[in-house]
Design a protein around this motif. Structure first.
Motif, PDB file in Angstrom:
ATOM      1  N   CYS A 273     -23.385   5.490  11.741  1.00  0.00           N
ATOM      2  CA  CYS A 273     -22.618   4.291  12.130  1.00  0.00           C
ATOM      3  C   CYS A 273     -22.744   3.986  13.612  1.00  0.00           C
ATOM      4  N   TYR A 274     -23.419   4.847  14.383  1.00  0.00           N
ATOM      5  CA  TYR A 274     -23.658   4.658  15.813  1.00  0.00           C
ATOM      6  C   TYR A 274     -22.377   4.680  16.627  1.00  0.00           C
ATOM      7  N   TRP A 318     -23.497   8.571   2.633  1.00  0.00           N
ATOM      8  CA  TRP A 318     -24.943   8.385   2.549  1.00  0.00           C
ATOM      9  C   TRP A 318     -25.531   9.269   1.441  1.00  0.00           C
ATOM     10  N   TYR A 338     -32.686  11.406   9.165  1.00  0.00           N
ATOM     11  CA  TYR A 338     -33.645  11.333  10.264  1.00  0.00           C
ATOM     12  C   TYR A 338     -34.880  12.181  10.036  1.00  0.00           C
TER      13      TYR A 338
ATOM     14  N   ARG B   8     -22.205  -0.802  14.359  1.00  0.00           N
ATOM     15  CA  ARG B   8     -23.626  -0.497  14.394  1.00  0.00           C
ATOM     16  C   ARG B   8     -24.462  -1.752  14.635  1.00  0.00           C
ATOM     17  N   LYS B  11     -24.390  -2.915  18.197  1.00  0.00           N
ATOM     18  CA  LYS B  11     -25.266  -2.120  19.061  1.00  0.00           C
ATOM     19  C   LYS B  11     -26.727  -2.476  18.836  1.00  0.00           C
ATOM     20  N   GLU B  12     -27.102  -2.659  17.579  1.00  0.00           N
ATOM     21  CA  GLU B  12     -28.502  -3.000  17.299  1.00  0.00           C
ATOM     22  C   GLU B  12     -28.852  -4.361  17.880  1.00  0.00           C
ATOM     23  N   PRO B  63     -25.218   0.669   7.426  1.00  0.00           N
ATOM     24  CA  PRO B  63     -26.591   1.014   7.054  1.00  0.00           C
ATOM     25  C   PRO B  63     -26.708   1.968   5.867  1.00  0.00           C
ATOM     26  N   LEU B  64     -25.623   2.132   5.105  1.00  0.00           N
ATOM     27  CA  LEU B  64     -25.757   2.993   3.924  1.00  0.00           C
ATOM     28  C   LEU B  64     -26.662   2.291   2.916  1.00  0.00           C
ATOM     29  N   TRP B  96     -35.215   3.490   1.891  1.00  0.00           N
ATOM     30  CA  TRP B  96     -34.383   3.116   3.033  1.00  0.00           C
ATOM     31  C   TRP B  96     -33.649   4.353   3.545  1.00  0.00           C
ATOM     32  N   SER B  97     -33.411   4.416   4.854  1.00  0.00           N
ATOM     33  CA  SER B  97     -32.611   5.488   5.440  1.00  0.00           C
ATOM     34  C   SER B  97     -31.823   4.898   6.605  1.00  0.00           C
ATOM     35  N   PRO B  98     -30.614   5.375   6.831  1.00  0.00           N
ATOM     36  CA  PRO B  98     -29.830   4.859   7.956  1.00  0.00           C
ATOM     37  C   PRO B  98     -30.493   5.145   9.302  1.00  0.00           C
ATOM     38  N   ALA B  99     -31.539   5.995   9.291  1.00  0.00           N
ATOM     39  CA  ALA B  99     -32.247   6.267  10.542  1.00  0.00           C
ATOM     40  C   ALA B  99     -33.093   5.066  10.938  1.00  0.00           C
ATOM     41  N   LEU B 100     -33.386   4.186   9.968  1.00  0.00           N
ATOM     42  CA  LEU B 100     -34.182   2.998  10.280  1.00  0.00           C
ATOM     43  C   LEU B 100     -33.296   1.949  10.945  1.00  0.00           C
ATOM     44  N   THR B 101     -33.934   1.105  11.756  1.00  0.00           N
ATOM     45  CA  THR B 101     -33.188   0.049  12.439  1.00  0.00           C
ATOM     46  C   THR B 101     -33.904  -1.277  12.203  1.00  0.00           C
TER      47      THR B 101
END
Lengths: 348, 148
Positions: A273-274, A318, A338, B8, B11-12, B63-64, B96-101
């Protein structure tokens, strides 16, 4: 401007004026000179002669008081000279900052001092009547130093915990914080709240985390509480209480702590969620403790080169959304978003 | 929209405005749920000097869940891009992964364009477009080509 006023302004420079007049080659150049002279006289003239003289003396006295304290104790002065911050080193070599609001001249009734000490809420107002018309900075510092003495035993224990264990909350402990949330590993946390007056006595404590593990710890602690030795280090006592060694902060986190600038904050944020603190609408609906709003990321990827942090709730949501996640005895096994290394969590 | 995605996305958005990756420009973001991003075909590729627009629509649990990403206005001719703008790219769906932006998704799409050697529509384009749902996320994608 009336003539009388002009005369008043130029009082004392008649000689200069006559000199300029005799040297000027033209009326124009004399008028330019004259204008400059009047302007410089006006700007040099105090706007309100009374108060300026008075506040000059006042501020000189303040500076004198600061000098008497020793300039090594001066940490910062703001540009308007409205606040000075003193630094005081205590017996345990801990540095304390003491911001003091300097009253405006003529409004010297009390000093506003912000002390970062346990049990203090809000700034303290010290009446000036007690300080004999001066700011009385020396008296304030003396009183503060005396108070610092009282808390030495408390801070010795807290510093020891901060250095040697993995504190998840407060994020950046202040001297006023008497509680600590200590990570025990496996998503289990011990929260203690220390009595500042007797820091070596058993603190108020509670366990946060998965029910079964927390219950087990509670049982162990109940069994061992009688053996608490109030002459020993708080940390050692906690370790005996739980029959375990308190884990230290994971390396990845420690190295991120030493990193500079914004990267430091980046590393401490949840990789999903940053944010640092869990948003309000996500937490707290189950037990309001571990996953409550405001919780900080406490799940860490065990892959040393990844080491990403996640909120318990975010990671769980997640993993739950990924079909490949397996659930074995209440533990959710999936892969790190990640680095794809295996990551495990529980239902928060 | 939940706090989770708000924080999120904010920030992006800031990151994308401050230092966008090469060839990627934020065109519009009237709110936090739909953005349009301009991507420019890379030099020395089949898409050099071409400009495309990607529309990102974010679900409330981003981003889930992955964003919906489609080409709009000008659809590139590419074997994995359907003429209705839908993109066959695994990271937008199953992988998809929350690590992607948003940035990394744009770069993946640009790289997909760059590695193309033959400008043509997918073989099943007309059949797909005739039956496809409005959102590509409702399609059951089969990712058979990992090379492009």
């Amino acid at each position: 401007m009336v003539d009388g006023e002009l005369l008043e302004v130029l009082k004392g420079c008649e000689e200069v004026l006559r000199d300029r007049l005799s040297r000027s080659s033209s009326a124009e150049s004399f008028l330019t000179d004259f204008k400059d002279l009047v302007e410089s006289m006006l700007s040099a003239r105090p706007t309100s002669s009374n108060s300026t003289e008075w506040s000059g003396e006042y501020y000189a006295a303040v500076v004198e008081e600061l000098r008497a304290l020793g300039l090594h104790r001066l940490h910062d002065v703001d540009t308007d000279f409205e606040e000075v911050t003193l630094q005081i080193i205590d017996a345990g070599s801990r540095r304390h900052l003491l911001p003091i609001t300097i009253p405006r001249p003529g409004e010297l009734r009390h000093l506003t001092v912000r002390m970062d000490l346990p049990g203090r809420t809000g700034p303290a107002k010290i009446p000036v009547s007690r300080t004999g018309g001066r700011l009385g900075l020396a008296e304030v510092v003396q009183a503060f130093e005396k108070t610092l003495e009282e808390f030495q035993p408390l801070w010795d224990q807290l510093d020891d915990l901060d250095v040697n264990t993995w504190i998840v909350e407060p994020d950046q402990p202040r001297r006023s914080h008497t509680y600590r949330r200590i990570a025990l590993g496996n998503n289990l946390y011990l929260q203690i709240d220390i009595d500042p007056t007797s820091p070596l006595a058993p603190p108020a404590y509670k366990f946060l985390g998965a029910d079964r593990a927390a219950a087990k710890c509670r049982e162990t602690a109940r069994k061992n509480i009688g053996a608490w030795d109030a002459t020993n280090l708080l940390r050692k006592n906690i370790e005996s209480l739980l029959e375990m060694t308190l884990p230290s902060r994971p390396m990845t986190d420690a190295s991120q702590r030493s990193a500079l600038g914004s990267h430091e904050m980046e590393g401490k944020e949840c990789g999903i969620c940053y944010s640092r603190q869990l948003p309000i609408d996500l937490g707290g609906d189950i037990d309001g403790e571990v996953n409550g709003s405001g919780a900080v990321p406490d799940q860490v990827c065990r892959n040393g080169s990844c080491g990403k942090l996640f909120h318990h709730r975010c990671l769980y949501e997640w993993l739950r959304s990924v079909p490949a996640t397996r659930v074995v005895f209440g533990a959710w096994h999936g892969s790190c978003p990640y680095c794809s290394a295996v990551i495990t969590t529980t239902k928060p | 929209m939940s706090n989770l995605s708000t924080k999120r996305l904010t920030k992006e958005l800031a990151e994308l405005q401050k230092k966008p990756p090469g060839g990627v420009t934020l065109e519009s973001a009237d709110n936090l749920s739909q953005w349009v991003v301009k991507v420019e075909g890379a030099k020395d590729t089949l898409y050099q000097n071409e400009v495309f627009w990607l529309r990102f629509t974010f679900p409330s649990n981003y981003p889930l869940e992955s964003p919906e990403v489609v080409f709009v206005r000008n659809i590139p001719i590419h074997p994995h891009i359907y003429s209705n703008g839908h993109i066959c790219l695994s990271i937008l769906y199953d992988h998809w992964s929350p690590a992607l932006t948003i940035s990394s998704v744009c770069l993946s799409i640009l790289s997909m364009l760059s590695s193309c050697t033959n400008k043509e529509r997918p073989p099943d384009d007309s059949r797909y477009v005739a039956h496809a749902a409005k959102s590509p996320k409702q399609t059951n994608w089969a990712f058979h080509d990992d090379t492009v």
